[in-house]
Design an enzyme around this catalytic site. Structure first.
Site, PDB file in Angstrom:
ATOM      1  CD1 TRP A  46     -48.768 -21.519 121.716  1.00  0.00           C
ATOM      2  CD2 TRP A  46     -49.014 -20.515 119.811  1.00  0.00           C
ATOM      3  NE1 TRP A  46     -49.901 -20.967 121.834  1.00  0.00           N
ATOM      4  CE2 TRP A  46     -50.082 -20.320 120.567  1.00  0.00           C
ATOM      5  CE3 TRP A  46     -49.150 -20.063 118.550  1.00  0.00           C
ATOM      6  CZ2 TRP A  46     -51.069 -19.643 120.192  1.00  0.00           C
ATOM      7  CZ3 TRP A  46     -50.092 -19.349 118.050  1.00  0.00           C
ATOM      8  CH2 TRP A  46     -51.199 -19.209 118.859  1.00  0.00           C
TER       9      TRP A  46
ATOM     10  CG  ASP B 243     -46.423 -20.301 127.093  1.00  0.00           C
ATOM     11  OD1 ASP B 243     -46.510 -19.272 127.761  1.00  0.00           O
ATOM     12  OD2 ASP B 243     -45.919 -20.694 125.946  1.00  0.00           O
TER      13      ASP B 243
ATOM     14  CB  ALA C 185     -49.678 -15.347 126.657  1.00  0.00           C
TER      15      ALA C 185
ATOM     16  CE  LYS D 188     -49.716 -12.641 122.786  1.00  0.00           C
ATOM     17  NZ  LYS D 188     -49.564 -12.830 121.485  1.00  0.00           N
TER      18      LYS D 188
HETATM   19  C1  PLP Z   1     -45.207 -19.926 122.912  1.00  0.00           C
HETATM   20  C2  PLP Z   1     -45.506 -18.500 123.288  1.00  0.00           C
HETATM   21  N1  PLP Z   1     -45.585 -18.153 124.625  1.00  0.00           N
HETATM   22  C3  PLP Z   1     -45.878 -16.945 125.132  1.00  0.00           C
HETATM   23  C4  PLP Z   1     -46.138 -16.061 124.133  1.00  0.00           C
HETATM   24  C5  PLP Z   1     -46.307 -14.586 124.708  1.00  0.00           C
HETATM   25  O1  PLP Z   1     -45.939 -13.538 123.862  1.00  0.00           O
HETATM   26  P1  PLP Z   1     -44.768 -12.633 124.495  1.00  0.00           P
HETATM   27  O2  PLP Z   1     -43.595 -13.367 124.273  1.00  0.00           O
HETATM   28  O3  PLP Z   1     -44.862 -11.467 123.422  1.00  0.00           O
HETATM   29  O4  PLP Z   1     -44.972 -12.081 125.794  1.00  0.00           O
HETATM   30  C6  PLP Z   1     -46.053 -16.181 122.584  1.00  0.00           C
HETATM   31  C7  PLP Z   1     -46.273 -14.967 121.680  1.00  0.00           C
HETATM   32  O5  PLP Z   1     -45.752 -15.004 120.661  1.00  0.00           O
HETATM   33  C8  PLP Z   1     -45.611 -17.367 122.260  1.00  0.00           C
HETATM   34  O6  PLP Z   1     -45.685 -17.792 120.965  1.00  0.00           O
END
Ligand code: PLP
Length: 395
Positions: free
Chosen positions: A128, A209, A211, A244
């Site tokens: 990401w 990580d 989610a 999520k």
């Molecule tokens: C790198 C990464 N980790 C975890 C998440 C999990 O989402 P949030 O920060 O909304 O809980 C996201 C979501 O955008 C993300 O980009």
């Protein structure tokens, strides 16, 4: 003073969301940001969340601060959800509530930097974009390891092992929990076990990580690889999100777990986690965390949440199959069959940047430049539109 500021490079996913919103064409398809959507394009509040909110509205008597680490009840239910009951002794696990999973990623990386200022964090290619930008923001050195075979659209495991053979003692390896890699391709348990062994022998720390627990093959199956790391390595960090799988996006509900070899080590990590919350924003958000705790502790709410999450999971599997079948039929080729094998909310289709641009300009289909699509943005109506458009730009 402020005129000394520089414009920051825009976040690509946020820019894509904006471009889609501003596109005036009546038929357009949004396959960008990782938010679950129904066939009608809504992101509903889950039934159990709504029920817990009603109950909370009746029962909550104060909004006073909770604790710097967040509510201990939230820690317990999340540890149980992610690690299961017997993976590691509870007293060896330090936990801190954070604003979303991203808050946990940020804190986890800070904790790593505090432990070893000279650390190199290894990230998958691709990962990401905000992993990289948070690392840069914190001034942490990073390197990439190969992850995805763009030709075959599956994990490049040989390349990954070759690159991870270069990790050095004291480094950290950022890994994706099930369904979290932006490509949609996941490591199987055997592969994760091999990665764990390298990390263990090199004296490094894995940072997972996660989610999308519950979006792949089920809540427990999706956690198996993460649990393997927790069981077999002395130190593991886990950043988890409830955005999520509880649909709590805007409530900013996440947790950072530190698995340590003993209770004293866990106390030390916990103390530093508390320090990080205090320095950054003090007390973490509570509303979403409280709802999660209520749901997971109440058998009826929990069963309803699991049933709804299962509906989401199954519907995404069926969308994957439909897209793979329609593409096979339109292109008369098995090139995109992998879409049905990938898991979770994303798949990288293996299109070129030019093809992705043509899809946006000629067909109002929005996906990230590396051709990653959000499977939940698909529905019965737009699957043929997407398949026809891909057949045109690839033809
Ligand atoms: C790198 C990464 N980790 C975890 C998440 C999990 O989402 P949030 O920060 O909304 O809980 C996201 C979501 O955008 C993300 O980009």
């Amino acid at each position: 003073m402020f005129d000394a500021l520089k414009l920051q490079s825009p976040d690509k996913i946020i820019a894509l969301m904006k471009a889609y919103r501003e596109d005036p064409r009546p038929v357009k398809v949004d396959l960008g940001v990782g938010v679950y959507k129904t066939a009608e394009g809504n992101t509903p509040i889950m039934r159990a969340v709504k029920a817990a909110e009603k109950q909370l509205w009746d029962e909550e008597t104060t909004k006073t601060y909770v604790a710097l680490l967040g509510d201990a009840g939230f820690h317990d239910v999340m540890i149980d959800l992610i690690l299961g009951p017997e993976t590691v002794p509870r007293e060896n696990v330090a936990a801190v509530a954070t604003p979303g999973g991203t808050g946990a990623v940020h804190h986890g990386l800070e904790l790593i930097r505090m432990s070893n200022p000279d650390v190199t964090v290894w990230v998958s290619d691709p990962t990401w974009p905000n992993h990289i930008s948070i690392l840069d923001y914190l001034g942490i050195k990073w390197r990439t390891y190969r992850y995805f075979d763009a030709e075959k659209c599956e994990v490049d495991f040989e390349g990954m092992l070759e690159d991870l053979s270069q990790i050095a003692e004291g480094d950290a390896v950022l890994l994706h929990g099930c369904c979290h890699n932006p490509t949609g391709a996941n490591l199987n348990l055997g592969q994760m076990a091999e990665v764990a062994e390298i990390i263990r022998t090199k004296g490094c720390v894995p940072f997972v990580d996660i989610a999308y627990q519950g979006f792949g093959d089920g809540l427990d199956t999706d956690a198996i690889a993460t649990r393997h790391l927790a069981r077999h390595l002395p130190e593991v960090l886990i950043a988890a999100s409830c955005s999520k799988n509880f649909g709590l996006y805007r409530e900013r509900t996440g947790i950072l777990l530190g698995i340590t070899p003993n209770e004293d080590a866990a106390n030390l990590v916990r103390d530093n986690m508390s320090y990080l919350n205090r320095q950054n924003f003090s007390f973490p958000p509570d509303h979403g965390a409280r709802l999660v705790t209520m749901i997971l502790n109440d058998p009826e709410l929990r069963a309803d949440w699991q049933a709804e999450l299962e509906e989401v999971r199954v519907s995404m599997l069926s969308l994957r199959q439909k897209l793979a079948d329609t593409l096979r039929e339109r292109l008369n080729s098995d090139r995109f069959d992998f879409v049905a094998q990938h898991r979770g909310m994303f798949s990288r289709l293996g299109l070129t940047e030019v093809e992705v641009q043509q899809l946006r300009e000629k067909h109002a289909i929005y996906m990230v430049g590396d051709s990653r699509i959000n499977i939940a943005g698909l529905n019965e109506e737009n699957i043929p539109i997407l398949a026809n458009a891909i057949a045109q730009v690839c033809g």
